[in-house]
Enzyme design. Structure first.
Site, mmCIF file in Angstrom:
data_model
loop_
_atom_site.group_PDB
_atom_site.id
_atom_site.type_symbol
_atom_site.label_atom_id
_atom_site.label_comp_id
_atom_site.label_asym_id
_atom_site.label_seq_id
_atom_site.Cartn_x
_atom_site.Cartn_y
_atom_site.Cartn_z
ATOM 1 N N THR A 130 1.438 3.721 1.975
ATOM 2 C CA THR A 130 2.278 3.991 3.005
ATOM 3 C C THR A 130 3.507 3.216 3.551
ATOM 4 O OG1 THR A 130 0.851 2.751 4.511
ATOM 5 C CG2 THR A 130 0.449 5.104 4.166
ATOM 6 N N LYS A 131 3.426 1.898 2.867
ATOM 7 C CA LYS A 131 4.193 0.640 3.157
ATOM 8 C C LYS A 131 5.667 1.118 2.704
ATOM 9 C CE LYS A 131 1.235 -1.603 5.307
ATOM 10 N NZ LYS A 131 -0.054 -0.873 5.243
ATOM 11 N N ASN A 132 6.608 0.291 3.288
ATOM 12 C CA ASN A 132 8.138 0.291 3.143
ATOM 13 C C ASN A 132 8.457 -0.091 1.496
ATOM 14 O OD1 ASN A 132 7.573 -0.089 5.881
ATOM 15 N ND2 ASN A 132 9.927 -0.631 6.213
ATOM 16 N N LEU A 133 7.712 -0.761 0.847
ATOM 17 C CA LEU A 133 7.731 -1.180 -0.479
ATOM 18 C C LEU A 133 6.490 -0.768 -1.189
ATOM 19 C CD1 LEU A 133 9.276 -4.067 -2.263
ATOM 20 C CD2 LEU A 133 7.071 -3.248 -3.061
ATOM 21 N N TYR A 174 0.860 -1.242 -0.068
ATOM 22 C CA TYR A 174 0.028 0.128 -0.218
ATOM 23 C C TYR A 174 0.877 1.234 0.096
ATOM 24 C CZ TYR A 174 -3.476 3.339 1.742
ATOM 25 O OH TYR A 174 -4.304 4.331 1.691
#
Length: 386
Positions: free
Chosen positions: A184-187, A182
């Site tokens: 906001t995620k790290n990837l 998503y």
């Protein structure tokens, strides 16, 4: 001093590499699932050390498919954490099963293994541990319990790409693991997710279930070597990833290690700055594991300061600093209380953490001076309210 511009809680780091990869896809013959998705799956499986990776349109889809592939259905029970986003529990309900919560560890926010066995009944079929904020759960204890009772372990690793447990990457430890990509995620792929597993049967079923339940030859039916003929083997779902999303994922995976170093550096700056500030409790790191630092969650000690969580968020907003709260415990939401009779007080540790937690901005696109401004704002507000 107030920032002239609002510092968002999160913002993805997208560069020319991602833009060029997406442009290449747009100019190709494949926009939905195609060669880029297959390549992303191969690269991701190699990265986490899993035999199989199945790209999907969300972590929610991956969680759902994992349980269905194992045969979880009506009348079954699945144990999980109340301190998570509702999708973790919602997908259990989508299978026709009942989510059964076990309270969390007060230091990590992860499910407390010591409370699992007492919740196991003859209806229990699976455990869904959530690697909260990017800190690995105690997988040895959880898997030990699961093997003792013949339970399926489906990890919710929405926060845990890059996370390790005793030197092993999350993604190849449990029976299945679901990741989120998503925004906001790290990837980040905008929307997207991945299901990893070392179980050939789970992988084969997951591929069928996640694309309408069509037989395997349907995956390439528009390729030169494909076939128009397909069979519906299961009333499946439209959960597949697109090549546009996979294009972002391929480039993001290449720079993940670099982006994680920025997260680690910023988390360290936060830890050092808040270490001597009464009233602020910093996240605990488990020795021997690697934290992905998807979230940086502080807790407020009400015995030392007069300000509460909601007021701190308001004050930070006035100073143009975005924040969030992770999470409202699932059992406190109206649907879960009305359907299952869950009440406030049922999971006191999760509730206590929720009432005093704040997630601060932490992402590679930030600059060191952004971290300093957040530190100055938080410590200033706390010191004014001792």
């Amino acid at each position: 001093m107030l920032r002239s511009e609002f510092l968002p809680y999160s913002s993805p780091l997208i560069a020319e590499d991602e833009i060029n990869e997406v442009t290449d896809t747009l100019r190709s013959s494949w926009l939905s699932r195609g060669p880029k998705t297959a390549e992303f799956e191969r690269q991701f499986a190699d990265y986490v050390g899993a035999s199989h990776a199945i790209a999907m349109n969300s972590c929610t889809a991956a969680l759902h498919v994992a349980l269905i592939a194992r045969g979880i259905g009506p009348g079954d029970e699945v144990i999980t954490s109340p301190l998570t986003f509702a999708a973790t529990a919602n997908t259990i309900i989508h299978c026709g099963a009942k989510p059964v919560f076990v309270d969390v560890d007060a230091e990590t926010g992860n499910i407390d293994p010591s409370g699992i066995e007492e919740k196991i009944t003859n209806k229990t079929k699976a455990i869904v541990p959530v690697h909260y904020a990017g800190q690995a759960c105690d997988m040895d204890r959880i898997i030990g319990i699961a093997r003792k009772y013949g339970l399926f372990v489906s990890e919710d690793a929405a926060h845990a790409i890059y996370t390790t447990y005793k030197g092993r990457m999350i993604g190849g430890i449990g029976d299945a693991t679901s990741f989120s990509f998503y925004a906001t995620k790290n990837l980040c792929t905008g929307e997207g997710g991945m299901l990893t597993t070392n179980d050939d049967s789970i992988a084969e079923k997951a591929r069928v279930i996640s694309l309408h339940g069509m037989s395997k030859n349907a995956w390439n039916r528009y390729d030169k070597n494909g076939s128009w003929y397909y069979e519906i083997l299961y009333p499946g779902f439209k959960y597949n990833m697109t090549d546009i999303q996979a294009s972002l994922g391929i480039q993001q995976l290449k720079k993940l290690e670099h982006m994680q170093k920025a997260r680690e550096a910023y988390a360290k700056r936060y830890n050092e700055a808040f270490a001597g500030v009464p009233g602020i409790i910093t996240p605990k790191e488990i020795p021997g594991n690697r934290h992905s630092w998807h979230l940086y969650v502080i807790q407020l000690d009400g015995n030392q300061i007069r300000i509460g969580r909601d007021r701190l968020i308001e004050e930070l907003t006035k100073r143009n600093i975005g924040t969030s709260v992770h999470f409202i415990p699932v059992h406190l939401h109206p649907y879960y209380q009305e359907r299952y009779g869950y009440k406030k007080g049922a999971y006191p540790v999760a509730e206590h953490m929720y009432e005093r937690m704040v997630s601060l901005p932490l992402y590679p696109k930030m600059r060191p001076e952004d971290i300093d401004r957040v530190v100055d704002a938080v410590t200033g507000i706390v010191r004014e309210n001792r």
